[in-house]
Design a protein around this motif. Structure first.
Motif, PDB file in Angstrom:
ATOM      1  N   VAL A 261      12.486   2.700  -4.736  1.00 42.28           N
ATOM      2  CA  VAL A 261      11.172   2.799  -5.475  1.00 42.28           C
ATOM      3  C   VAL A 261      11.255   4.137  -6.180  1.00 42.28           C
ATOM      4  N   THR A 262      10.451   4.017  -7.456  1.00 45.62           N
ATOM      5  CA  THR A 262      10.191   4.963  -8.303  1.00 45.62           C
ATOM      6  C   THR A 262       8.599   4.738  -8.696  1.00 45.62           C
ATOM      7  N   ASP A 263       8.308   5.877  -9.363  1.00 46.04           N
ATOM      8  CA  ASP A 263       6.798   5.981 -10.007  1.00 46.04           C
ATOM      9  C   ASP A 263       5.781   5.469  -8.901  1.00 46.04           C
ATOM     10  N   PHE A 264       5.818   5.942  -7.738  1.00 50.62           N
ATOM     11  CA  PHE A 264       4.886   5.319  -6.761  1.00 50.62           C
ATOM     12  C   PHE A 264       3.426   5.703  -6.871  1.00 50.62           C
ATOM     13  N   ALA A 265       2.406   4.834  -7.143  1.00 50.92           N
ATOM     14  CA  ALA A 265       1.164   5.517  -7.430  1.00 50.92           C
ATOM     15  C   ALA A 265       0.100   4.790  -6.253  1.00 50.92           C
ATOM     16  N   GLY A 266       0.773   4.008  -5.253  1.00 47.44           N
ATOM     17  CA  GLY A 266       0.021   3.213  -4.496  1.00 47.44           C
ATOM     18  C   GLY A 266       0.789   2.004  -4.350  1.00 47.44           C
ATOM     19  N   ALA A 267       0.126   1.139  -3.334  1.00 41.78           N
ATOM     20  CA  ALA A 267       0.996  -0.290  -2.954  1.00 41.78           C
ATOM     21  C   ALA A 267       0.816  -1.291  -4.259  1.00 41.78           C
ATOM     22  N   ALA A 290       6.864   3.169   5.383  1.00 45.40           N
ATOM     23  CA  ALA A 290       5.994   3.111   4.356  1.00 45.40           C
ATOM     24  C   ALA A 290       6.500   2.918   3.066  1.00 45.40           C
ATOM     25  N   ILE A 291       6.244   2.220   1.909  1.00 45.04           N
ATOM     26  CA  ILE A 291       6.608   2.277   0.703  1.00 45.04           C
ATOM     27  C   ILE A 291       6.225   3.692  -0.001  1.00 45.04           C
ATOM     28  N   ALA A 292       7.159   4.321  -0.572  1.00 47.78           N
ATOM     29  CA  ALA A 292       7.256   5.548  -0.988  1.00 47.78           C
ATOM     30  C   ALA A 292       8.299   5.658  -2.326  1.00 47.78           C
ATOM     31  N   ASN A 293       8.279   6.790  -2.957  1.00 47.83           N
ATOM     32  CA  ASN A 293       9.219   6.963  -3.909  1.00 47.83           C
ATOM     33  C   ASN A 293      10.824   7.495  -3.079  1.00 47.83           C
ATOM     34  N   GLY A 294      11.774   6.698  -3.358  1.00 47.74           N
ATOM     35  CA  GLY A 294      13.066   7.051  -2.714  1.00 47.74           C
ATOM     36  C   GLY A 294      13.286   5.947  -1.588  1.00 47.74           C
ATOM     37  N   ALA A 295      12.261   5.185  -1.504  1.00 49.98           N
ATOM     38  CA  ALA A 295      12.802   4.350  -0.287  1.00 49.98           C
ATOM     39  C   ALA A 295      13.195   3.012  -0.816  1.00 49.98           C
ATOM     40  N   PHE A 296      14.237   2.572   0.081  1.00 46.10           N
ATOM     41  CA  PHE A 296      15.086   1.332  -0.473  1.00 46.10           C
ATOM     42  C   PHE A 296      14.602   0.175   0.136  1.00 46.10           C
ATOM     43  N   VAL A 297      14.112  -0.691  -0.896  1.00 46.52           N
ATOM     44  CA  VAL A 297      13.269  -1.893  -0.639  1.00 46.52           C
ATOM     45  C   VAL A 297      14.026  -3.042  -1.085  1.00 46.52           C
ATOM     46  N   GLU A 298      13.496  -4.225  -0.347  1.00 45.64           N
ATOM     47  CA  GLU A 298      13.632  -5.544  -1.257  1.00 45.64           C
ATOM     48  C   GLU A 298      12.325  -6.181  -1.482  1.00 45.64           C
TER      49      GLU A 298
END
Length: 606
Positions: A261-267, A290-298
């Motif tokens: 995740v990059t450029d996180f400004a909310g869900a 939670a979703i946040a900058n640097g989290a690894f997600v699918e």
């Protein structure tokens, strides 16, 4: 990420079947269509790590890759057999969302960096390549080295993975030692600085004064580019700089991508692989929080006006933490068998010494046996936790030939050859022996008719079994200490004064070199009698192609899906060599040598 709850699957299936996606928070499914069984089909784009081979598995979806266009590191029309565990790929095609299966039309894999190692730290598990920090973690697939300790300065490697911008490194999913050394170094990434005659990607300064630049809008900070050129110390003299997309979304397509995740400004507003994501109405899952900058997600959902409108976000790892290794699967024939701790499936070295076996035992392993393997990667070796023997898929009523060692012998009317239940009768002809000589451990070739899973022998030919200490194997060198101490396929190898070398010398053995070895096995050590250097030749890895014959000249010269095939030495099922002709549908398997698939088996599909 890999296992989705039934409620989510039902939701996705509904998304694909309805004319609007409002119920699950996505957009207009422009690509929905229905297959012959009535199951919902959708045009799809998936980006993720290859988790299985023998039909590739990406993000938990099993894709039939037969006939797919395969591009690896920018080189098109590669055989499917060159796809490897740990490669990050983009797959475009169709999927059945409920069954998690699909049909791939194209598969593309690109290493983020290809160049010399500048430094390596075995304690932290990091190396530096073209100015980029590369993190090697448990589960990183390695080829040509068993760990960071085997990656000395100057070793040329190719790294597949994801940029973790928060941590400031590449999270390596696969690393290959490249031998011979490629003509140019390559890096793919975002421009971090621009100056007259140069750009910067991370810590790498790129001299662009003599480069051919093809970047829409010109070079600027934030542009995603591919640079090729000559590595010079800690810099790179570019021959070309080409603009490219980190991910190219397809409007309306069912989309599954994984990354940081990059450029996180909310869900409702963040990015993955540079693609804007709206997860306002998505279900959140996973152990990473939670979703946040640097989290690894699918992220799963559909593309609506360039935005990935998510129905599911699975957080696999929190920022600055390592995601747990994913169990991997292989299905295919055993090759290069030395022992239960050293053989290959689909080109991947396997150690099944501690595996739980189904349909046989470790003693049943042999070249040609079809198996399904599940396990975890430890460096260059897949440590199998489970291994199941798979019965050969031969249509009933087919005349076929099976060769191998007799296993599970009860009588001349009840035994197995290479996993195939076999019987004889009064009409069976025996060559080189008699029915009374059939026994476990005898090597035979059976030509017969397959009906209801039983092969009734027309002819049984006794073969001379190889000396139990004589082995042959092919693979990539790891754990190199000297010409008298190294490994291939997890098997310890040594040489002596009698070892014969072809296309190379003892002094040229090194990590990453691809060798074909014949030798004697004693006490767990293979003493090589002959070593052939196979680096400079076209791949001899197992390959397969399925389709209709074109450009037929002879049994030794025809094409299938554009691949030249020589079936002179093939074992035929469903027909004979004399049946080959333009338009006939066939499935051929064998190594590719000098651009020609030398078929070892050829199935005629009528």
């Amino acid at each position: 990420m890999r296992w989705l709850e039934s409620t989510h699957r039902a939701c996705v299936a509904a998304l694909l079947a309805l004319s609007t996606l409002a119920g699950c928070g996505a957009g207009d499914p422009q690509m929905v269509r229905t297959g012959g069984t009535g199951a919902p089909k959708s045009t799809s784009v998936t980006v993720g790590v290859i988790e299985g081979l023998g039909s590739i598995v990406v993000n938990g979806i099993r894709y039939d890759e037969t006939g797919a266009r395969v591009t690896i590191d920018g080189v098109p029309d590669r055989p499917v057999s060159e796809l490897r565990l740990g490669m990050v790929v983009e797959v475009r095609g169709e999927i059945d969302a409920a069954l998690r299966t699909g049909k791939a039309e194209s598969v593309s894999a690109s290493a983020l960096v290809i160049g010399p190692v500048e430094s390596a730290n075995a304690v932290t598990g990091e190396i530096t390549v073209l100015g980029q920090r590369v993190e090697i973690v448990p589960g990183t697939a390695l080829l040509g080295a068993s760990g960071v300790a085997g990656l000395g300065a100057g070793t040329v490697v190719a790294v597949y993975g994801f940029y973790d911008l928060l941590a400031g490194h590449i999270d390596a999913t696969r690393l290959e030692v490249r031998s011979p050394v490629p003509a140019q170094a390559t890096i793919i990434g975002r421009v971090s600085a621009v100056a007259t005659g140069s750009i910067q990607l991370g810590a790498l300064v790129v001299d662009t004064t003599a480069a051919l630049v093809n970047v829409s809008g010109g070079l600027a900070v934030g542009r995603y580019v591919e640079v090729k050129g000559a590595a010079l110390g800690t810099g790179l003299r570019a021959a070309s700089v080409t603009g490219r997309s980190e991910f190219d979304p397809l409007e309306g397509a069912l989309t599954e991508i994984e990354g940081y995740v990059t450029d996180f400004a909310g869900a409702g507003n963040f990015r993955v692989l540079g693609t804007p994501v709206n997860a306002t109405n998505a279900r959140l899952a996973g152990a990473g929080g939670a979703i946040a900058n640097g989290a690894f997600v699918e992220v799963e959902g559909s593309i609506v006006q360039g935005v990935l409108v998510a129905t599911l976000v699975e957080v696999r790892a929190a920022p600055l933490t390592v995601a747990p290794p994913t169990p991997l699967t292989l299905e295919g024939d055993v090759t290069d068998f030395v022992s239960a701790a050293s053989f290959r499936v689909r080109g991947q070295t396997v150690d099944a010494s501690a595996a739980a076996y189904t349909g046989g035992t470790a003693a049943s392993l042999a070249n040609g046996r079809q198996v399904q393997v599940t396990g975890l990667l430890e460096g260059s070796v897949l440590k199998a936790t489970a291994l199941a023997f798979v019965a050969p898929a031969v249509p009933a009523g087919t005349r076929t030939i099976v060769s191998g060692t007799i296993d599970g012998f009860l009588s001349a009317q009840s035994f197995y050859v290479n996993g195939q239940f076999t019987t004889t009768n009064a009409a069976t002809a025996f060559v080189g022996g008699m029915a009374s000589e059939l026994a476990s451990g005898r090597v035979v070739e059976v030509d017969g008719m397959l009906t209801n899973g039983l092969l009734t022998a027309i002819t049984v030919t006794f073969k001379v079994a190889p000396a139990p200490t004589t082995v042959s194997l092919a693979g990539t060198v790891t754990d190199f200490v000297s010409a008298a101490s190294f490994r291939v396929n997890n098997q310890a190898i040594t040489t002596n004064a009698q070892t014969v070398y072809e296309s190379g010398t003892a002094a040229q053995i090194a990590n990453g070199r691809r060798l074909e070895i014949e030798g004697r096995l004693s006490g767990g050590l293979v003493t090589a009698t002959k070593i052939h250097f196979a680096d400079s030749e076209t791949s001899r890895e197992p390959a397969e192609v399925e389709g209709r014959i074109t450009s037929f000249v002879s049994v030794s010269n025809f094409k299938v899906e554009g691949q030249v095939v020589d079936a002179t030495s093939a074992r035929f099922s469903g027909g004979r060599a004399s049946d080959l002709a333009n338009g006939l549908k066939v499935h051929a398997k064998g190594p590719v040598v000098a651009g020609v698939l030398r078929a070892t088996t050829l199935e005629i599909d009528r």
